[in-house]
Design an enzyme around this catalytic site. Sequence first.
Site, PDB file in Angstrom:
ATOM      1  N   THR A 126       0.810  -1.213   0.000  1.00  0.00           N
ATOM      2  CA  THR A 126       0.000   0.000   0.000  1.00  0.00           C
ATOM      3  C   THR A 126       0.851   1.275   0.000  1.00  0.00           C
ATOM      4  O   THR A 126       1.995   1.259   0.477  1.00  0.00           O
ATOM      5  CB  THR A 126      -0.914  -0.004   1.257  1.00  0.00           C
ATOM      6  N   ASP A 127       0.251   2.354  -0.478  1.00  0.00           N
ATOM      7  CA  ASP A 127       0.929   3.665  -0.428  1.00  0.00           C
ATOM      8  C   ASP A 127       1.222   4.091   1.012  1.00  0.00           C
ATOM      9  O   ASP A 127       2.080   4.931   1.252  1.00  0.00           O
ATOM     10  CB  ASP A 127       0.081   4.743  -1.129  1.00  0.00           C
ATOM     11  N   TYR A 150      -1.577  -0.172  11.201  1.00  0.00           N
ATOM     12  CA  TYR A 150      -1.810  -0.849   9.917  1.00  0.00           C
ATOM     13  C   TYR A 150      -0.638  -0.599   8.974  1.00  0.00           C
ATOM     14  O   TYR A 150      -0.043  -1.535   8.440  1.00  0.00           O
ATOM     15  CB  TYR A 150      -3.122  -0.346   9.282  1.00  0.00           C
ATOM     16  N   LYS A 154       2.128  -3.258   7.459  1.00  0.00           N
ATOM     17  CA  LYS A 154       2.326  -3.501   6.020  1.00  0.00           C
ATOM     18  C   LYS A 154       3.785  -3.237   5.647  1.00  0.00           C
ATOM     19  O   LYS A 154       4.388  -3.987   4.864  1.00  0.00           O
ATOM     20  CB  LYS A 154       1.396  -2.610   5.185  1.00  0.00           C
TER      21      LYS A 154
HETATM   22  P1  NAD Z   1     -10.095  -6.535   2.812  1.00  0.00           P
HETATM   23  O1  NAD Z   1     -10.007  -6.245   4.275  1.00  0.00           O
HETATM   24  O2  NAD Z   1     -11.353  -6.231   2.086  1.00  0.00           O
HETATM   25  O3  NAD Z   1      -9.795  -8.094   2.562  1.00  0.00           O
HETATM   26  C1  NAD Z   1      -8.788  -8.793   3.255  1.00  0.00           C
HETATM   27  C2  NAD Z   1      -9.021 -10.280   3.022  1.00  0.00           C
HETATM   28  O4  NAD Z   1      -7.967 -10.997   3.676  1.00  0.00           O
HETATM   29  C3  NAD Z   1     -10.353 -10.798   3.609  1.00  0.00           C
HETATM   30  O5  NAD Z   1     -10.964 -11.665   2.682  1.00  0.00           O
HETATM   31  C4  NAD Z   1      -9.916 -11.572   4.849  1.00  0.00           C
HETATM   32  O6  NAD Z   1     -10.788 -12.640   5.185  1.00  0.00           O
HETATM   33  C5  NAD Z   1      -8.545 -12.088   4.407  1.00  0.00           C
HETATM   34  N1  NAD Z   1      -7.652 -12.384   5.550  1.00  0.00           N
HETATM   35  C6  NAD Z   1      -7.393 -11.603   6.628  1.00  0.00           C
HETATM   36  N2  NAD Z   1      -6.529 -12.234   7.451  1.00  0.00           N
HETATM   37  C7  NAD Z   1      -6.227 -13.427   6.864  1.00  0.00           C
HETATM   38  C8  NAD Z   1      -5.368 -14.496   7.233  1.00  0.00           C
HETATM   39  N3  NAD Z   1      -4.652 -14.481   8.371  1.00  0.00           N
HETATM   40  N4  NAD Z   1      -5.280 -15.548   6.384  1.00  0.00           N
HETATM   41  C9  NAD Z   1      -6.004 -15.594   5.243  1.00  0.00           C
HETATM   42  N5  NAD Z   1      -6.842 -14.611   4.858  1.00  0.00           N
HETATM   43  C10 NAD Z   1      -6.940 -13.540   5.667  1.00  0.00           C
HETATM   44  O7  NAD Z   1      -8.842  -5.792   2.180  1.00  0.00           O
HETATM   45  P2  NAD Z   1      -8.675  -5.120   0.743  1.00  0.00           P
HETATM   46  O8  NAD Z   1      -9.104  -3.715   0.832  1.00  0.00           O
HETATM   47  O9  NAD Z   1      -9.219  -6.017  -0.308  1.00  0.00           O
HETATM   48  O10 NAD Z   1      -7.087  -5.114   0.640  1.00  0.00           O
HETATM   49  C11 NAD Z   1      -6.394  -6.220   0.076  1.00  0.00           C
HETATM   50  C12 NAD Z   1      -4.914  -5.940   0.104  1.00  0.00           C
HETATM   51  O11 NAD Z   1      -4.635  -4.740  -0.609  1.00  0.00           O
HETATM   52  C13 NAD Z   1      -4.364  -5.710   1.528  1.00  0.00           C
HETATM   53  O12 NAD Z   1      -3.111  -6.317   1.621  1.00  0.00           O
HETATM   54  C14 NAD Z   1      -4.253  -4.203   1.641  1.00  0.00           C
HETATM   55  O13 NAD Z   1      -3.202  -3.857   2.528  1.00  0.00           O
HETATM   56  C15 NAD Z   1      -3.918  -3.829   0.210  1.00  0.00           C
HETATM   57  N6  NAD Z   1      -4.328  -2.476  -0.236  1.00  0.00           N
HETATM   58  C16 NAD Z   1      -5.619  -2.052  -0.035  1.00  0.00           C
HETATM   59  C17 NAD Z   1      -5.992  -0.785  -0.504  1.00  0.00           C
HETATM   60  C18 NAD Z   1      -7.405  -0.289  -0.336  1.00  0.00           C
HETATM   61  O14 NAD Z   1      -7.656   0.908  -0.599  1.00  0.00           O
HETATM   62  N7  NAD Z   1      -8.366  -1.093   0.029  1.00  0.00           N
HETATM   63  C19 NAD Z   1      -5.056   0.022  -1.149  1.00  0.00           C
HETATM   64  C20 NAD Z   1      -3.746  -0.458  -1.325  1.00  0.00           C
HETATM   65  C21 NAD Z   1      -3.408  -1.719  -0.878  1.00  0.00           C
END
Ligand code: NAD
Length: 335
Positions: A126-127, A150, A154
């Site tokens: 993530t950013d 968080y 990350k």
């Molecule tokens: P989210 O919270 O919607 O989904 C996370 C998923 O991970 C869920 O399905 C959850 O059940 C699963 N999970 C959590 N702990 C787990 C574990 N121990 N083992 C297996 N599965 C597990 O998150 P998101 O928004 O879809 O983000 C996905 C990824 O992208 C993350 O790594 C986040 O840091 C990164 N990210 C998100 C954004 C954003 O704006 N949402 C931006 C940049 C990066």
Amino acid sequence: MRTLLVTGGAGFIGANFVHYMLTRESNDRIIVYDKLTYAGRRENLAAVADHPRFLFVQGDICEMAQVRATVEQYNVDTIVNFAAESHVDRSILDPDAFVKTDVYGVYVLCEVVKQMGLARLHHVSTDEVYGPIAEGKFREDDRFMPTSPYAASKASGELIALSYYRTYGLPLTITRGVNTYGPYQYPEKAIPLFITNAIDDIPLPLYGNGLQVRDRLYVTDHASAIAFVLEHGKPGEAYNIAADMEKTNLEVAQRIVQALGKPAALIQFVKDRPAHDVRYALATEKLTALGWQASVSFEEGFERTVRWYQENENWWRPIKSGDWLDYYRKQYTER
Ligand code: NAD
Ligand code: TYD
């Protein structure tokens, strides 16, 4: 033909990535491996549940034996890791699960890729690892200065993964995406929270003065960038993902009430998040030079997203009255 283990594939970006991968021309098999925390939902994958190249396994990335067994059983050659605890406010209330999944869980995946000689680990970051920036943009080789538990988790997960590349030559790629929005995003994050509140005439809680800036990326563009880096990215490298759509939170909230024909008075300024990052911004020349570009404008993505939440109340209503309510009650009464 590749076999991808998509960890965290039942969450917001992971599920959209799975849809993206299964609707394009390819023979890739997709095994979603997800713990199904509050944020992971089988409903997010209902549209592909019967797809011949798709399978779902419930599991935790912190459990090495289970990850290994799944890799072995399905002949996985590539892991794409979306699994994470992902909400800043929850990390402020209780960082425990963040350190477990976002740090230790990444270590487990690195070990499995190393021990079993897999072809690739792609780690979704993530950013927020860079921290805030008042002016200008962060490049991939800038230092990490994360703020929240968080963001720090990350950043730590990424550092572990990079150490595996440097020490053991792990075939690793990393992407760092900006704030992403679109269908299936859990309604604790700003955009789906504001849309679903506005639909129900509940106030939209804007932290502080609402002038914090986030660069907004539509989720299918985030998915296409990850698929692109899987094919064209160089091991050991990290790639920023963004599409130059910076907006203040206030502007986003105003657009939402306007789009839904609701009064601006629904927007309510509330106590600020502790250590609230004022702006995130990423330079993307490294990725665009390789040939990737975004294809959805903010206007188009925003319209699609508002429409999706209007048309899919059966998806979000059950989660806005359970765990979600308890969480927000706690947040607004105990801070
Ligand atoms: P989210 O919270 O919607 O989904 C996370 C998923 O991970 C869920 O399905 C959850 O059940 C699963 N999970 C959590 N702990 C787990 C574990 N121990 N083992 C297996 N599965 C597990 O998150 P998101 O928004 O879809 O983000 C996905 C990824 O992208 C993350 O790594 C986040 O840091 C990164 N990210 C998100 C954004 C954003 O704006 N949402 C931006 C940049 C990066
Ligand atoms: P969020 O969606 O939680 O993503 P992140 O904190 O990872 O950027 O929040 C986006 C922005 O919206 C952030 O500046 C915090 C702000 N925000 C509010 O003003 N009110 C809210 O109720 C929420 C959840 C977020």
